[in-house]
Design an enzyme around this catalytic site. Structure first.
Site, PDB file in Angstrom:
ATOM      1  N   ASP A  27       7.143  -9.738   9.363  1.00 41.70           N
ATOM      2  CA  ASP A  27       6.396  -8.826   8.496  1.00 41.70           C
ATOM      3  C   ASP A  27       5.637  -7.832   9.379  1.00 41.70           C
ATOM      4  O   ASP A  27       5.537  -8.009  10.594  1.00 41.70           O
ATOM      5  CB  ASP A  27       5.435  -9.652   7.636  1.00 41.70           C
ATOM      6  CG  ASP A  27       4.580  -8.806   6.717  1.00 41.70           C
ATOM      7  OD1 ASP A  27       5.088  -7.816   6.179  1.00 41.70           O
ATOM      8  OD2 ASP A  27       3.395  -9.142   6.551  1.00 41.70           O
ATOM      9  N   ASP A 208       2.409 -12.980   6.104  1.00 42.49           N
ATOM     10  CA  ASP A 208       1.037 -13.332   5.715  1.00 42.49           C
ATOM     11  C   ASP A 208       0.700 -13.058   4.261  1.00 42.49           C
ATOM     12  O   ASP A 208      -0.436 -13.279   3.846  1.00 42.49           O
ATOM     13  CB  ASP A 208       0.052 -12.533   6.579  1.00 42.49           C
ATOM     14  CG  ASP A 208      -0.084 -11.091   6.116  1.00 42.49           C
ATOM     15  OD1 ASP A 208       0.954 -10.431   5.923  1.00 42.49           O
ATOM     16  OD2 ASP A 208      -1.227 -10.637   5.923  1.00 42.49           O
TER      17      ASP A 208
END
Length: 266
Positions: A27, A208
């Protein structure tokens, strides 16, 4: 690697031993880049980019998988050999070329009309929320609003109403609501494509946010199909509890992600 909790050192050692079989999917926001109030100011942590090229030359694949546009990722995380899957995989930049799902092109006028409706809505206008034009999607950000809790419900209602009006999908995130065409794709789909096209037998996802849950779910499916997998959650005050609970390894912010990547470069 998918059974039980492992340490960063144990995980890195296992990956290095079989590096040619590894697909590493990362990410961007909150993982490679610290979370900032102004989304346009997000940049990868110093030292991250320099590691990605060497990793891409050693691993089966290294991919940045994000809701950001692919061109943004390619500009700010530029490293040779890295794949950039933007808009949850509906847009990809690789070796300087961008590939877009044709269904997104067809939906651009609708997205533009929804963006204008958001811009004119009282909730967005009066709150001072920032609209991010993603070309094929539009996002409303409240991170830079001082009293964002006061406006969250009103913006949520406005975003849902406008998404319904224009037949768009609403994707909520951390202080953000994204409206995008009803074209099926999430980070799980993007990770599967990276795995299929690279032939990787070991798959690592580092993320996250809520948007990373489908990627974790895809790893559960891949593990059932015989792949080795590693789900890495990056802890912050905003990390969803279900992501942390599903992780095989939890890192404490982008600083620990950087250290983990350093362990992989040998």
């Amino acid at each position: 690697m998918s059974a039980g909790t492992v340490t960063a050192e144990q995980a890195a050692r296992a990956l290095v031993d079989r590096m040619k079989e590894v697909a590493l999917c990362l990410d961007f926001d909150g993982t490679l880049s610290p979370v900032v109030d102004d989304p346009e100011a997000a940049r990868p942590l110093r030292g991250v980019v320099e590691l990605l090229g060497p990793l891409a030359s050693r691993f089966a694949a290294v991919a940045i998988v994000s809701g950001r546009p692919a061109a943004y990722l390619g500009e700010h995380v530029a490293a040779p050999g890295v794949r950039y899957l933007g808009l949850y995989g509906l847009q990809e930049m690789h070796d300087g070329r961008i590939r877009v799902d044709p269904r997104l092109e067809e939906a651009r006028p609708t997205v533009a009309a929804a963006a204008e409706a958001l811009r004119e809505s009282d909730a967005v206008h009066d709150s001072g929320a920032w609209l991010e034009d993603k070309e094929y999607a539009v996002a409303v950000h409240t991170r830079r609003i001082p009293d964002r809790e006061r406006w969250a419900d009103r913006i949520d209602r406005a975003a849902r109403r406008i998404a319904d009006r224009y037949g768009l999908e609403l994707i909520p995130g951390k202080m953000v609501w994204e409206l995008r065409p009803l074209v099926r794709s999430d980070k799980g789909d993007a990770v599967r494509r990276v795995v299929d096209e690279s032939g990787a037998r070991i798959v690592v996802v580092v993320g996250d946010d809520l948007g990373d849950l489908p990627a974790f779910a895809a790893l559960t499916e891949l593990a059932a199909e015989g792949h080795d997998v590693l789900r890495v959650a990056v802890r912050s005050e905003e990390a969803p509890p279900q992501l942390l609970a599903a992780a095989d390894l939890v890192l404490q912010g982008p600083d620990e992600v950087l250290e983990f990547l350093r362990r992989l470069v040998v």
